[in-house]
Enzyme design. Structure first.
Site, mmCIF file in Angstrom:
data_model
loop_
_atom_site.group_PDB
_atom_site.id
_atom_site.type_symbol
_atom_site.label_atom_id
_atom_site.label_comp_id
_atom_site.label_asym_id
_atom_site.label_seq_id
_atom_site.Cartn_x
_atom_site.Cartn_y
_atom_site.Cartn_z
ATOM 1 N N SER A 42 0.843 -1.197 0.000
ATOM 2 C CA SER A 42 0.000 0.000 0.000
ATOM 3 C C SER A 42 0.876 1.244 0.000
ATOM 4 C CB SER A 42 -0.894 0.004 1.244
ATOM 5 O OG SER A 42 -1.468 1.281 1.458
ATOM 6 N N TYR A 52 -1.480 -0.203 10.235
ATOM 7 C CA TYR A 52 -1.610 -0.680 8.858
ATOM 8 C C TYR A 52 -0.376 -0.277 8.045
ATOM 9 C CZ TYR A 52 -3.651 -1.449 4.222
ATOM 10 O OH TYR A 52 -3.895 -1.885 2.937
ATOM 11 N N LYS A 105 2.450 -2.684 6.200
ATOM 12 C CA LYS A 105 2.705 -2.666 4.767
ATOM 13 C C LYS A 105 4.155 -2.297 4.444
ATOM 14 C CE LYS A 105 -1.249 -4.101 3.374
ATOM 15 N NZ LYS A 105 -1.366 -5.402 2.685
#
Length: 268
Positions: free
Chosen positions: A150, A163, A167
């Site tokens: 991402s 998150y 990533k």
């Protein structure tokens, strides 16, 4: 636009984790339409069976559903074993399954939040890759493993802390493992996404609508798309096409690359 591309995955077999909705489903659908054999995966048996039945109509390959919680290593083992037992040879693994931790503050997040984000978003990608790579090496399969990263992995500030960290770890996994696997003719790469029109993004738009009652959720989504240099939101098929390119013979010299499929969002 110049050039037209068609893909043929006839006789190839792929596992796509987290593939009953959103980007994962888009990837599985495009591969199925290109005649690949597909393993559809999510945690829920009813979902994988339903989606597998729908995608099975798209091409000449076989599509099966295998339920597995990617936070559980034993279920990952069962997923890979069942896929190999069914199709004998796995040529492509797409590590798509991921979670979005609700806690945005790293200070307020708990160790349980950390563990779950890392277990699903990082450890599962590593462990599934390890198991599939062992299968490929033992059977001299010159296959492909594609991870899902991402744009948050590249950013040093902002929300989505857990998150983003997970990533960033996926990028590191891709670079490190790609070099080792390349010696066996196995190519590992990753796709990196930005705002893509999925259930998760639409949910975020509805939450933003509560803060901006004068705007509709569709209005908010459109605005996010217009902020991209290309002027639109990403669609699941955009990511699917990137996966199919990386897994194809036309990408045979691409190893350890993070392909940014973001409409220019990575330039911010």
């Amino acid at each position: 636009m110049v050039g037209h591309t068609e893909y043929d995955f006839d006789g190839e077999s792929a596992i796509v984790t987290g593939s009953t909705k959103g980007i994962g489903r888009g990837i599985a659908a495009e591969l199925a339409a290109a005649d690949a054999n597909i393993v559809v995966n999510s945690r829920t048996k009813a979902d994988v069976e339903s989606v597998a039945s729908e995608l099975d109509e798209l091409g000449n390959g076989d599509v099966i559903g295998i339920a597995a919680n990617m936070a559980n290593p034993s279920e990952i083992e069962s997923l890979i074993d069942t896929a190999i037992d069914t199709f004998e040879r796995i040529n492509l693994l797409v590590n798509n399954a991921a979670i979005w931790p609700r806690e945005e503050s790293l200070v307020n997040a708990s160790l349980a939040d950390w563990d779950l984000a890392m277990d699903v978003n990082v450890r599962a990608q590593y462990y599934a890759s390890k198991l599939v790579a062992e299968h490929m090496i033992a059977n001299d399969i010159k296959g492909n493993i594609i991870n899902h990263s991402s744009q948050t992995a590249d950013r040093r500030t902002g929300t989505r802390g857990l998150y983003g960290i997970s990533k960033t770890s996926v990028n590191g996994l891709t670079w490190r493992m790609a070099g080792e696997l390349a010696e066996h003719g196995i190519r590992m790469n990753a796709i990196s996404t930005d705002v893509t029109n999925t259930h998760q993004l639409r949910r975020e738009a509805k939450m933003k609508k509560e803060e901006n009652p004068d705007r509709t959720a569709e209005d908010i989504l459109r605005g996010w798309g217009e902020e991209r240099p290309i002027g639109r939101l990403g669609q699941p098929e955009d990511l699917a096409h990137a996966v199919m390119y990386l897994a194809s013979d036309k990408a045979s010299y691409i190893v350890g690359t993070i392909l940014r499929v973001s409409g220019g969002g990575n330039l911010e």
